[in-house]
Design an enzyme around this catalytic site. Structure first.
Site, PDB file in Angstrom:
ATOM      1  N   GLY A 162       0.876  -1.167   0.000  1.00  0.00           N
ATOM      2  CA  GLY A 162       0.000   0.000   0.000  1.00  0.00           C
ATOM      3  C   GLY A 162       0.913   1.217   0.000  1.00  0.00           C
ATOM      4  N   ASP A 185      -1.498   4.445  -6.264  1.00  0.00           N
ATOM      5  CA  ASP A 185      -0.062   4.448  -5.967  1.00  0.00           C
ATOM      6  C   ASP A 185       0.635   5.681  -6.514  1.00  0.00           C
ATOM      7  OD1 ASP A 185      -0.912   1.501  -5.913  1.00  0.00           O
ATOM      8  OD2 ASP A 185       1.007   1.601  -4.854  1.00  0.00           O
TER       9      ASP A 185
HETATM   10  O1  MRU Z   1       0.749  -4.154  -4.449  1.00  0.00           O
HETATM   11  P1  MRU Z   1       0.099  -3.411  -3.324  1.00  0.00           P
HETATM   12  O2  MRU Z   1      -0.695  -4.298  -2.419  1.00  0.00           O
HETATM   13  O3  MRU Z   1       1.083  -2.535  -2.591  1.00  0.00           O
HETATM   14  O4  MRU Z   1      -0.934  -2.437  -4.038  1.00  0.00           O
HETATM   15  C1  MRU Z   1      -1.665  -1.527  -3.259  1.00  0.00           C
HETATM   16  C2  MRU Z   1      -2.625  -0.706  -4.039  1.00  0.00           C
HETATM   17  O5  MRU Z   1      -2.743  -0.817  -5.232  1.00  0.00           O
HETATM   18  C3  MRU Z   1      -3.392   0.338  -3.262  1.00  0.00           C
HETATM   19  O6  MRU Z   1      -4.648   0.544  -3.833  1.00  0.00           O
HETATM   20  C4  MRU Z   1      -2.616   1.655  -3.295  1.00  0.00           C
HETATM   21  O7  MRU Z   1      -1.300   1.463  -2.876  1.00  0.00           O
HETATM   22  C5  MRU Z   1      -3.255   2.688  -2.450  1.00  0.00           C
HETATM   23  S1  MRU Z   1      -3.096   2.333  -0.722  1.00  0.00           S
HETATM   24  C6  MRU Z   1      -3.836   3.600   0.129  1.00  0.00           C
END
Ligand code: MRU
Length: 344
Positions: A49, A241
């Site tokens: 995240g 992200d």
């Molecule tokens: O691969 P991840 O689990 O890190 O991906 C996370 C996401 O895509 C979330 O939607 C994004 O980081 C926003 S978190 C507030």
């Protein structure tokens, strides 16, 4: 409100990360004692995240710098740590943003104070993130108030991946309006895409909302369009992200098809994020580096020996975004203008 353990723990100047790969079955923390520990945990998604990765990275730089604080080659070693850390996951801009702020705190300090200033900055980033989530939630409440609930009185919301308390701190981003609306007594029904291949929606979002007593239904990613066609959903809220200067959105793979389906059915598509996720250096989504992950994550137990296409993120064009829910309020199109104002 969220009932889950915090993703990043900083206690007595020690860093530990909730190992999210084990959730929801087990809640265990890994101690982070070196930069290598941090990089490994970020790469294998023990901490994940975008904002949580940024907070973890901010503290990780401090943990590493403690080993060479006061030495003559401090700046050189900090630069090496910085470059290694920001390469751990390329898409989440919060990683670079937070690490840059902590490095700058060291650069601007007297040599004897550098480590203390770095720690102060990391703690500020962490505290600011908590406050930002609450303001995102308040921005979200204002847009939810414009929606007409279903006949059963509930507001149907769909989300993808996990942009919840586990990805940030306390209220999360996409989940912040959900937690606040639920606390105010608004009847909600949240639909959580399972989020192939690593199931952040099933393992994390569905679990954390259920823990908070918010009604949640889990669905396979490929069932989302059928669900929207049923009329049960009034809006989508996702995290991100990185947002490019024109409003294109990088988020977990599968976000783009969800946005397309929302556009098809005329359902509002909201993106919730703190200001640190807006990247003025990426003009459009095409400038955002997309992380590709191992074949193993997709093919896992199947074990077939074929090539695998496994991008971790996709780009949703700005034209499909109804509004951004941010710590500085609701940003509406034209995004090139509203995002420019936000940066100023
Ligand atoms: O691969 P991840 O689990 O890190 O991906 C996370 C996401 O895509 C979330 O939607 C994004 O980081 C926003 S978190 C507030």
């Amino acid at each position: 409100m969220s009932m889950v353990s915090e993703a990043v723990r900083w206690q007595d100047q020690k860093l530990s990360l909730l190992d999210q790969r084990l959730l929801p079955h087990k809640q265990a923390y890994s101690a982070i004692e070196t930069l290598d520990d941090a990089i490994e945990n970020i790469k294998r998604l023990s901490v994940r995240g975008a904002p949580a990765i940024g907070i973890a990275a901010a503290y990780a730089l401090c943990v590493s710098a403690r080993q060479y604080a006061g030495e003559a080659d401090f700046d050189r070693r900090l630069d090496i740590d910085f470059e290694r850390l920001i390469a751990a996951r390329p898409t989440a801009v919060n990683l670079r943003w937070a690490a840059t702020k902590v490095r700058e705190a060291a650069i601007n300090a007297n040599p004897g104070d550098a480590l203390a200033k770095m720690i102060e900055e990391a703690e500020t980033i962490h505290a600011d993130d908590r406050a930002a989530c609450r303001r995102i939630g308040e921005a979200g409440l204002s847009v939810l108030a414009e929606l007409t609930p279903r006949a059963d009185g509930a507001l149907g919301l769909i989300t993808h991946c996990n942009a919840g308390a586990l990805a940030v701190s306390e209220l999360g981003t996409a989940t912040a309006p959900m937690y606040l609306a639920h606390a105010e007594g608004q009847k909600l029904h949240v639909y959580a895409d399972e989020t192939r291949p690593l199931l952040q929606g099933a393992r994390l979002t569905a679990w954390e909302l259920d823990q908070a007593g918010i009604p949640v239904t889990l669905l396979c990613d490929n069932a989302a369009a059928s669900l929207l066609a049923s009329g049960e959903v009034q809006a989508a809220i996702v995290g991100t992200d990185r947002v490019a200067a024109n409003g294109d959105v990088a988020n977990k793979i599968g976000t783009f098809p969800l946005a397309m389906a929302c556009q098809h059915f005329g359902i509002p598509f909201f993106v919730a994020c703190p200001s640190s996720t807006f990247d003025g250096h990426s003009a459009t989504g095409a400038d955002i580096p997309i992380e590709h992950r191992s074949a193993e994550e997709v093919i896992g137990s199947v074990g077939a020996s074929v090539d695998v296409y496994n991008p971790a993120f996709d780009i949703t064009p700005a034209t499909m975004v109804t509004a951004f829910l941010t710590d500085r309020g609701v940003l509406r199109p034209p995004f090139a203008d509203s995002l420019n104002l936000l940066r100023e």
